[in-house]
Design a protein around this motif. Structure first.
Motif, mmCIF file in Angstrom:
data_model
loop_
_atom_site.group_PDB
_atom_site.id
_atom_site.type_symbol
_atom_site.label_atom_id
_atom_site.label_comp_id
_atom_site.label_asym_id
_atom_site.label_seq_id
_atom_site.Cartn_x
_atom_site.Cartn_y
_atom_site.Cartn_z
ATOM 1 N N ASN A 219 0.847 -1.001 -0.037
ATOM 2 C CA ASN A 219 -0.044 -0.227 0.031
ATOM 3 C C ASN A 219 0.630 1.316 -0.063
ATOM 4 N N GLY A 220 2.218 1.084 -0.416
ATOM 5 C CA GLY A 220 2.974 2.358 -0.780
ATOM 6 C C GLY A 220 3.760 2.845 0.424
ATOM 7 N N LYS A 221 3.932 1.987 1.443
ATOM 8 C CA LYS A 221 4.652 2.546 2.709
ATOM 9 C C LYS A 221 6.065 1.698 2.762
ATOM 10 N N LEU A 222 6.996 2.323 3.598
ATOM 11 C CA LEU A 222 7.938 1.834 4.062
ATOM 12 C C LEU A 222 7.570 1.788 5.695
ATOM 13 N N ALA A 239 4.237 6.371 -1.626
ATOM 14 C CA ALA A 239 3.036 6.763 -2.821
ATOM 15 C C ALA A 239 1.722 6.766 -2.317
ATOM 16 N N ILE A 240 0.995 7.637 -3.093
ATOM 17 C CA ILE A 240 -0.258 7.858 -2.610
ATOM 18 C C ILE A 240 -1.338 7.183 -3.990
ATOM 19 N N PRO A 241 -2.309 6.180 -3.743
ATOM 20 C CA PRO A 241 -3.082 5.944 -4.934
ATOM 21 C C PRO A 241 -3.644 7.026 -5.720
ATOM 22 N N LYS A 242 -3.632 7.090 -7.002
ATOM 23 C CA LYS A 242 -4.230 8.240 -7.889
ATOM 24 C C LYS A 242 -4.577 7.204 -9.062
ATOM 25 N N LEU A 250 -2.130 1.450 -8.293
ATOM 26 C CA LEU A 250 -1.072 0.376 -7.701
ATOM 27 C C LEU A 250 0.099 1.302 -7.248
ATOM 28 N N VAL A 251 0.261 1.024 -5.994
ATOM 29 C CA VAL A 251 1.509 1.836 -5.264
ATOM 30 C C VAL A 251 2.346 0.993 -4.572
ATOM 31 N N TYR A 269 6.479 1.823 -6.879
ATOM 32 C CA TYR A 269 6.061 1.776 -7.981
ATOM 33 C C TYR A 269 4.626 3.012 -8.157
ATOM 34 N N ASN A 270 4.633 3.670 -9.108
ATOM 35 C CA ASN A 270 3.823 5.062 -9.161
ATOM 36 C C ASN A 270 4.033 5.851 -7.940
ATOM 37 N N GLY A 271 5.461 6.077 -7.507
ATOM 38 C CA GLY A 271 5.512 6.941 -6.344
ATOM 39 C C GLY A 271 6.955 7.446 -6.293
#
Length: 398
Positions: A219-222, A239-242, A250-251, A269-271
């Protein structure tokens, strides 16, 4: 190379999408750049080659060689491991985990099914760790291949486990991070992170540093947890879903984090490509890049392959781009590695590409005749390359 999308409820998406060479939202045609003539400034050649089992077929398995002292150890998806002497190329030992630990077939299929090794190999102080899609974690003695322990974690392990003297940490595709005792394999803790309904087929390999286990999430986090007990310390959003569709949103953070001093470097990815403070999780700097590959660092330079197969050199001090090479767009590149003044990437057409680390210009090329699906491993003066068909090659440059 195609990267499968993964439905977290246990279903594989009906179609694979290409994240290289064309838009995932465009037509179905996959375009890629043809290789162009160039004047080589170095010569790359295969020093030796050996069969390392049956490879990974067309499955998603990020199996990579690992070097332990004078040995290079490889595995195939089915469950066979082999160790070769790095100088003589002679096989030192072989281990068949499939016979003892894979499910036995029924009816006309009397043999054992594939063990589905997909996570690993990783090494620490003479031990080798690997994970399987069947939910196994194995740790072996690197010197002779003897099994030290086996743990069933009941979750799909498709990324390299991390090890230190006390723990083996495995990241599972369902968002779980599992801490195992390094000596016995006994589970010490388990945490769960949120996973979107749709995510990339891949998982961030964890890293161990400063008493913590560091890993990226779908979900885009470390995230960092305390190694002793699995308690979360902090998380940083990369990354923030857009977008209007699940694909656009996808993030995943699938790259293995790199720790240098008081900073962690990773990419989404996407971030963002970001430098994050180890102690606080504060983002020191971030730049907009998109990748599901591992990044590589040499000195104060970060090297990255993005989701469109462009290769970058980026200053680690502030994220300033030094150069970009766009010669391989759509060719399904691996993550980059630094090797003797060159950045090396493989592609799905069976080529190794050498790029001058200072200028970003192509310096050498080597054809290996099989999909180079995972980044080469650098040890001393050699590159060790495992191709999809199961061949192991030692490559050198002069």
């Amino acid at each position: 190379m195609k990267k499968l999308m993964y439905l977290q409820r246990g279903l594989i998406a009906a179609a694979a999408i290409s994240l290289a060479g064309c838009s995932v939202f465009g037509d179905d045609e996959i375009t890629y750049k043809e290789l162009q003539p160039f004047t080589p400034s170095a010569n790359a050649s295969v020093s030796w080659s050996a069969s390392a089992g049956n490879g990974v077929g067309e499955f998603f398995s990020r199996l990579n060689p690992v070097v332990v002292d004078n040995l290079v150890v490889v595995a195939d998806r089915e469950g066979k491991l082999m160790a070769f002497d790095r100088e003589t190329q002679k096989r030192v030992w072989q281990k068949d985990l499939q016979t003892d630990y894979a499910v036995k077939g029924e009816g006309w299929f009397a043999g054992h099914e594939s063990l589905r090794i997909s996570g690993g190999l990783s090494a620490y102080q003479g031990r080798i760790a690997l994970g399987t899609e069947n939910g196994d974690v194995f740790v072996l003695n690197a010197n002779d291949g003897s099994l030290l322990w086996h743990a069933q974690v009941n979750a799909e392990v498709i990324a390299d486990p991390a090890m230190d003297a006390s723990f083996v940490v495995a990241a599972a595709s369902n968002g779980e991070l599992i801490g195992l005792d390094a000596d016995s394999g006994e589970e010490q803790w388990r945490i769960v992170t949120d996973v979107p309904a749709l995510s990339l087929r891949g998982t961030s390999a964890p890293a161990i540093a400063s008493g913590g286990a560091i890993f990226g999430t779908a979900n885009g986090k470390l995230t960092v947890v305390v190694l002793e007990n699995g308690q979360q310390v902090w998380e940083a959003r990369l990354a923030i879903p857009k977008g209007a569709t699940e694909l656009q949103r996808l993030v995943d953070v699938d790259a293995a984090p790199i720790v240098r001093g008081d900073l962690i470097y990773t990419i989404a990815y996407n971030g963002q490509l970001a430098a994050v403070e180890v102690r606080s999780g504060r983002i020191a700097w971030q730049r907009e890049y998109s990748s599901y590959h591992n990044i590589n660092m040499f000195g104060r330079t970060i090297y990255a392959t993005d989701s469109d197969d462009r290769v970058y050199a980026i200053d680690a001090n502030g994220g300033i781009e030094q150069w970009v090479n766009t010669d391989f767009e759509g060719r399904g590149l691996t993550a980059p590695v630094y090797y003797q003044g060159h950045i090396v990437v493989g592609d799905r057409f069976g080529f190794l590409h050498f790029i001058d680390a200072k200028s970003g210009e192509i310096s050498a090329r080597l054809e290996l005749e099989s999909d180079v699906y995972v980044a080469p491993v650098v040890a001393d003066d050699a590159l060790y390359v495992q191709t999809r068909d199961g061949r192991l090659r030692a490559v050198r440059i002069n």
